[in-house]
Write an enzyme that holds these catalytic residues in place. Structure first.
Site, PDB file in Angstrom:
ATOM      1  N   GLU A   1      31.174 -17.984 117.971  1.00 27.04           N
ATOM      2  CA  GLU A   1      32.125 -18.506 118.963  1.00 27.04           C
ATOM      3  C   GLU A   1      33.550 -18.079 118.647  1.00 27.04           C
ATOM      4  OE1 GLU A   1      31.236 -19.292 122.093  1.00 27.04           O
ATOM      5  OE2 GLU A   1      29.914 -20.771 121.171  1.00 27.04           O
TER       6      GLU A   1
ATOM      7  N   THR B   1      34.630 -15.189 118.630  1.00 31.87           N
ATOM      8  CA  THR B   1      34.610 -13.952 117.843  1.00 31.87           C
ATOM      9  C   THR B   1      34.707 -12.733 118.749  1.00 31.87           C
ATOM     10  OG1 THR B   1      32.207 -14.046 117.926  1.00 31.87           O
ATOM     11  CG2 THR B   1      33.238 -14.891 115.942  1.00 31.87           C
ATOM     12  N   ASP B   2      34.362 -12.885 120.044  1.00 27.72           N
ATOM     13  CA  ASP B   2      34.265 -11.677 120.888  1.00 27.72           C
ATOM     14  C   ASP B   2      35.598 -10.945 121.030  1.00 27.72           C
ATOM     15  OD1 ASP B   2      35.277 -13.594 122.699  1.00 27.72           O
ATOM     16  OD2 ASP B   2      33.881 -13.083 124.318  1.00 27.72           O
TER      17      ASP B   2
ATOM     18  N   SER C   1      31.623 -18.872 135.989  1.00 23.87           N
ATOM     19  CA  SER C   1      32.580 -17.880 136.489  1.00 23.87           C
ATOM     20  C   SER C   1      32.059 -16.460 136.276  1.00 23.87           C
ATOM     21  CB  SER C   1      33.962 -18.076 135.873  1.00 23.87           C
ATOM     22  OG  SER C   1      33.869 -18.066 134.476  1.00 23.87           O
TER      23      SER C   1
ATOM     24  N   ASP D   1      30.657 -13.315 128.037  1.00 24.96           N
ATOM     25  CA  ASP D   1      30.014 -13.995 129.172  1.00 24.96           C
ATOM     26  C   ASP D   1      29.542 -12.985 130.215  1.00 24.96           C
ATOM     27  OD1 ASP D   1      30.961 -16.101 127.754  1.00 24.96           O
ATOM     28  OD2 ASP D   1      32.530 -16.648 129.176  1.00 24.96           O
TER      29      ASP D   1
HETATM   30  C1  GLA Z   1      34.764 -18.257 126.713  1.00 27.39           C
HETATM   31  C2  GLA Z   1      35.157 -16.800 126.925  1.00 27.39           C
HETATM   32  C3  GLA Z   1      34.346 -15.881 126.024  1.00 27.39           C
HETATM   33  C4  GLA Z   1      34.388 -16.347 124.565  1.00 27.39           C
HETATM   34  C5  GLA Z   1      34.089 -17.847 124.462  1.00 27.39           C
HETATM   35  C6  GLA Z   1      34.277 -18.370 123.065  1.00 27.39           C
HETATM   36  O1  GLA Z   1      33.459 -18.475 127.135  1.00 27.39           O
HETATM   37  O2  GLA Z   1      34.973 -16.438 128.263  1.00 27.39           O
HETATM   38  O3  GLA Z   1      34.816 -14.563 126.142  1.00 27.39           O
HETATM   39  O4  GLA Z   1      35.609 -16.034 123.973  1.00 27.39           O
HETATM   40  O5  GLA Z   1      34.886 -18.608 125.337  1.00 27.39           O
HETATM   41  O6  GLA Z   1      33.350 -17.809 122.189  1.00 27.39           O
END
Ligand code: GLA
Length: 400
Positions: A49, A51-52, A143, A187
């Site tokens: 989480e 980390t992306d 979304s 996502d």
């Molecule tokens: C949201 C963002 C993702 C990611 C998460 C946390 O979902 O859209 O890109 O950063 O939060 O891991």
């Protein structure tokens, strides 16, 4: 295991389509029969989480809940959109696509059209009717699902398509430029490329990914706190800036490239908050890779322990939990069959995810919900999910 009915092949059942078409007819006062339906799933991230956007690893699944976009091409350049669950309509011309300052939901559709046009696609006007069963604003990425389904709907109506990883990146740009959230790629990527019964280990720097089969004994339960995400966007963008500041101090292009030792060595140069933010990211990347190893080895208790550790790090170092998420995770940890639980998604409200033994799923849901409600006076929504396929588009399935 009665909690999980088998997956059907058609993700937009005829009755659901009829309902979405009916909503269009009601709000626009004319009958509507879709020529195509695009469907994209929500997601739940199992571990990895925040980390992306640091170039790290994530480990999400697409879930068996979908946003459906029913499409009817038009002969002109107009786009009309009816959103069933909002009982609202949007209209815009493909020749003048502007942000709608009032209606956030409309910007997902407008943003997709704008980015596709900017990418050089000759779009056609369309009537769109949107519905589905991904809970909105609840931390399972409705979304991203709207963006992906809308993008494939526009492309299919124009007789075009593009590779799914590129489509995911385009939809991320919609969020970044049009909606105003500096989100990472997770996502959109999993909603595009999810696979049935598999989780995705995604390297968010190279976008290389590997699908990992989930064992039958691993059931993931989404635990929706029903606490709306408060101040989510600004706090999210702030976390991202803090990570970038940390990476700059550490002399790396992204925190992905800073190991625990480099971070420890630089501690005196970082202020306390930045240090904790970086520590979460660096340790979470390690936990994600360890969790995937544990899963591959069939060691579910180890996977669960890493989920627990992830929650503590998100709560204490990254500070994106809240009272309700902590109460949910604590309730889940005391319920039968739970091997691990953590907040999932951005945090600040929304959902937790728990790993539960199949035989205990019903008791787990019952007892976690009861305990959570006693603690918070909120009625939660808990449901088991299955790893499912990503976005698809095609002619609608209708009742014979
Ligand atoms: C949201 C963002 C993702 C990611 C998460 C946390 O979902 O859209 O890109 O950063 O939060 O891991």
């Amino acid at each position: 295991m009665t909690a999980l009915p088998p997956l059907s092949d058609s993700v937009c059942p005829p009755r659901e389509l009829a309902d979405i078409e009916g909503a269009f007819a009601r709000t626009l006062g004319e009958s509507f029969a879709a020529e195509l339906v695009a469907s994209a799933p929500g997601r739940v991230n199992l571990i990895g989480e925040h980390t992306d956007y640091n170039g790290g690893f994530v480990f999400p699944i697409a879930i068996d809940r979908y946003i459906h976009v029913a499409v009817r091409p038009r002969p002109d350049r107009l786009v009309r959109v009816a959103a069933r669950d909002r009982d609202d309509v949007d209209r815009f011309s493909l020749d003048a696509i502007a942000r709608d300052p009032e209606r956030r939901w409309a910007n997902y559709i407008r943003g997709v059209a704008a980015e596709l046009a900017a990418a050089g696609f000759a779009l056609r006007g369309v009537d769109l009717a949107i519905g589905g069963n991904v809970p909105v604003g609840a931390g399972v990425s409705s979304s991203a699902a709207i963006e992906l389904a809308t993008a494939r709907a526009f492309l299919a109506a124009a007789g075009a398509d593009m590779p799914l990883p590129d489509l995911a990146l385009l939809c991320q740009r919609v969020e970044n430029r049009f909606v105003g959230v500096s989100c990472g790629i997770m996502d959109q990527f999993i909603s595009a490329l999810g696979e049935r019964s598999k989780a995705m280990l995604l390297d968010c720097e190279s976008l290389a990914y590997e699908m990992t089969p989930l064992p039958e004994e691993a059931v993931f339960v989404v635990c929706d706190t029903r606490k709306e995400r408060a101040l989510g966007d600004s706090a999210y963008n702030e976390r991202r800036s803090q990570c970038e500041a940390g990476a700059a101090k550490l002399g790396v292009p992204a925190l992905r490239h800073a190991g625990p030792d480099a971070l420890a060595a630089a501690q005196s140069e970082l202020d306390a908050v930045t240090f904790r933010r970086c520590r979460h990211v660096v340790t979470e990347i390690g936990r994600t890779l360890d969790a995937v190893e544990a899963l591959r080895a069939g060691d579910l208790p180890a996977f669960g322990r890493l989920m627990d550790a992830s929650h503590l790090s998100l709560r204490d170092d990254y500070e994106v939990s809240c009272r309700e998420l902590d109460a949910m995770v604590e309730a889940a940890r005391e319920a039968p069959g739970c091997l691990g639980a953590r907040l999932t998604g951005a945090g600040f409200g929304g959902c937790a995810v728990a790993l539960v033994r199949p035989a205990d799923v019903e008791a787990f849901i019952r007892e976690t919900a009861a305990r959570y409600e006693t603690e918070t006076s909120l009625q939660p929504l808990l449901y088991a999910v299955r790893a499912s396929g990503g976005v698809q588009v095609g002619p609608p399935a209708r009742r014979a």
